[in-house]
Write a protein that holds these residues in place. Structure first.
Motif, PDB file in Angstrom:
ATOM      1  N   ALA A 167       8.234  -0.506   8.595  1.00 34.19           N
ATOM      2  CA  ALA A 167       8.781  -0.172   7.510  1.00 34.19           C
ATOM      3  C   ALA A 167       9.470   1.139   7.651  1.00 34.19           C
ATOM      4  CB  ALA A 167       7.534   0.499   6.406  1.00 34.19           C
ATOM      5  N   VAL A 182       3.678  -0.490   9.728  1.00 32.25           N
ATOM      6  CA  VAL A 182       4.239   0.931   9.547  1.00 32.25           C
ATOM      7  C   VAL A 182       5.442   1.217  10.178  1.00 32.25           C
ATOM      8  CG1 VAL A 182       3.525   3.486   9.522  1.00 32.25           C
ATOM      9  CG2 VAL A 182       1.629   1.712   8.957  1.00 32.25           C
ATOM     10  N   LEU A 186      -3.912   3.294   5.045  1.00 34.38           N
ATOM     11  CA  LEU A 186      -3.567   2.135   4.018  1.00 34.38           C
ATOM     12  C   LEU A 186      -3.975   0.692   4.583  1.00 34.38           C
ATOM     13  CD1 LEU A 186       0.487   3.294   3.758  1.00 34.38           C
ATOM     14  CD2 LEU A 186      -1.288   3.562   1.898  1.00 34.38           C
ATOM     15  N   PHE A 220       1.785   2.927  -2.955  1.00 32.05           N
ATOM     16  CA  PHE A 220       1.718   1.777  -2.123  1.00 32.05           C
ATOM     17  C   PHE A 220       0.798   0.907  -2.912  1.00 32.05           C
ATOM     18  CE2 PHE A 220      -0.397  -0.697   1.218  1.00 32.05           C
ATOM     19  CZ  PHE A 220       0.779  -1.351   1.789  1.00 32.05           C
ATOM     20  N   TYR A 263       5.081  -4.534   4.966  1.00 38.27           N
ATOM     21  CA  TYR A 263       6.203  -3.584   5.494  1.00 38.27           C
ATOM     22  C   TYR A 263       7.194  -3.157   4.384  1.00 38.27           C
ATOM     23  CZ  TYR A 263       9.947  -6.712   6.308  1.00 38.27           C
ATOM     24  OH  TYR A 263      11.029  -7.637   6.224  1.00 38.27           O
ATOM     25  N   MET A 318      -0.999   6.681   8.747  1.00 34.50           N
ATOM     26  CA  MET A 318      -0.598   5.805   7.616  1.00 34.50           C
ATOM     27  C   MET A 318      -1.251   4.452   7.741  1.00 34.50           C
ATOM     28  SD  MET A 318       3.266   6.297   6.271  1.00 34.50           S
ATOM     29  CE  MET A 318       4.161   7.003   7.535  1.00 34.50           C
ATOM     30  N   ARG A 332       6.526  -3.404   1.057  1.00 33.07           N
ATOM     31  CA  ARG A 332       5.978  -2.560   0.056  1.00 33.07           C
ATOM     32  C   ARG A 332       5.693  -1.345   0.452  1.00 33.07           C
ATOM     33  NH1 ARG A 332       0.423  -4.254  -0.965  1.00 33.07           N
ATOM     34  NH2 ARG A 332       0.722  -5.950   0.342  1.00 33.07           N
ATOM     35  N   LEU A 333       5.489  -1.100   1.625  1.00 34.07           N
ATOM     36  CA  LEU A 333       5.324   0.449   2.118  1.00 34.07           C
ATOM     37  C   LEU A 333       6.797   1.134   2.327  1.00 34.07           C
ATOM     38  CD1 LEU A 333       3.749   2.686   3.275  1.00 34.07           C
ATOM     39  CD2 LEU A 333       4.003   1.813   5.565  1.00 34.07           C
ATOM     40  N   ARG A 334       7.872   0.403   2.665  1.00 36.18           N
ATOM     41  CA  ARG A 334       9.099   0.891   2.529  1.00 36.18           C
ATOM     42  C   ARG A 334       9.387   1.240   1.128  1.00 36.18           C
ATOM     43  NH1 ARG A 334      13.546  -2.855   5.422  1.00 36.18           N
ATOM     44  NH2 ARG A 334      12.147  -2.432   7.097  1.00 36.18           N
TER      45      ARG A 334
END
Ligand code: 16G
Length: 250
Positions: free
Chosen positions: A66, A63, A56, A9, A24, A52, A26-28
């Motif tokens: 994502a 979260v 993060l 991440f 979201y 998470m 980037r997390l995905r």
């Protein structure tokens, strides 16, 4: 696994494409990459939403957003009360018209095809009925074994009217990519699905014992102008897919 996800991440935040992307997304991508690289394996649970978010420094809404996208893509699945897991089977929403290639890529798998035949021929009576063609018309026929990496998942026989797809060699791997390149991608389809015990030929092709559980599927797909563009008969392994449909009361 958690540490790997966090560093993935963070790395995304430093990459050029990632700097301006919403958190979201980037997390995905970080979760997707972690699955693709095998850091998180099929069947494994993800840390909880709260965990998470904390690790993060994101909001839980971010979260959740994502994860929701990855659940929709079939990469993750949620079990009520138990959390979020990497899907073991390929989850295929029945309401979306997607291709084999797209389904596998969404799942982080590597789609591969082996052509058993790729030819132009005269339409059979069954194909003529299914595609609404006159006797004597010509069709492109594809007979393909479809793999995820080294594992055979499906065997498909497809017929497409020859005037829609003039050259069978245009289908390098994906039929829908080839059709799309010509502006002829289907927009709607009718699909039938039934459980079968595989007979000798498909069983051998799918590397399963004769009589193993399989799914027989038939798809007739239409262009935006209503013309039939595809008639495909497939055998899928019974243990690799979950077909999911959303139902609504009238
Ligand atoms: C799926 C379809 C098949 C279609 C193919 C296109 C089912 C049961 N069958 O396998 O009808 O021709 O996708 O995928 O979903 P492709 O673009 O990767 O060739």
């Amino acid at each position: 696994m958690q540490a790997a996800l966090i560093s993935e991440f963070e790395r995304m935040g430093m990459e050029r494409a990632g700097v301006h992307a919403p958190a979201y997304l980037r997390l995905r991508r970080a979760i997707r990459r972690s699955v693709e690289s095998g850091v998180i394996e099929p069947g494994q649970a993800l840390p909880s939403e709260r965990e998470m978010a904390r690790q993060l420094s994101l909001s839980r809404v971010t979260v959740r957003k994502a994860i929701a996208g990855l659940v929709e893509d079939g990469l993750l699945m949620q079990r009520h009360g138990a959390g979020t897991f990497v899907a073991e089977r390929i989850i295929k929403p029945l309401s979306r018209l997607t291709s084999f290639t797209e389904d596998l890529r969404a799942r982080g798998l590597n789609p591969r095809v082996v052509f058993l035949s790729r030819e132009v021929g005269e339409v059979t009576p069954e194909e003529a009925m299914a595609l609404n063609l006159s006797p004597g018309a010509s069709v492109v026929r594809l007979h393909r074994l479809r793999f995820a990496g080294d594992d055979p998942l499906a065997v498909e026989r497809t017929a497409v009217p020859h005037d829609i797809l003039s050259d069978p060699m245009r289908v390098a791997e994906s039929l829908y990519d080839a059709l799309e390149a010509q502006g002829q991608r289907p927009v709607r389809a009718l699909q039938r699905l039934r459980a079968v015990n595989l007979t000798a030929e498909p069983a051998r092709q799918l590397k399963l014992p004769v009589g193993a559980a399989g799914l027989a599927l038939e798809r007739r797909a239409f262009l935006a102008n209503g013309r039939l563009v595809e008639f495909t008969q497939s055998y899928y392994r019974g243990d690799a897919y979950d077909f999911v449909a959303e139902l609504q009361a009238e």
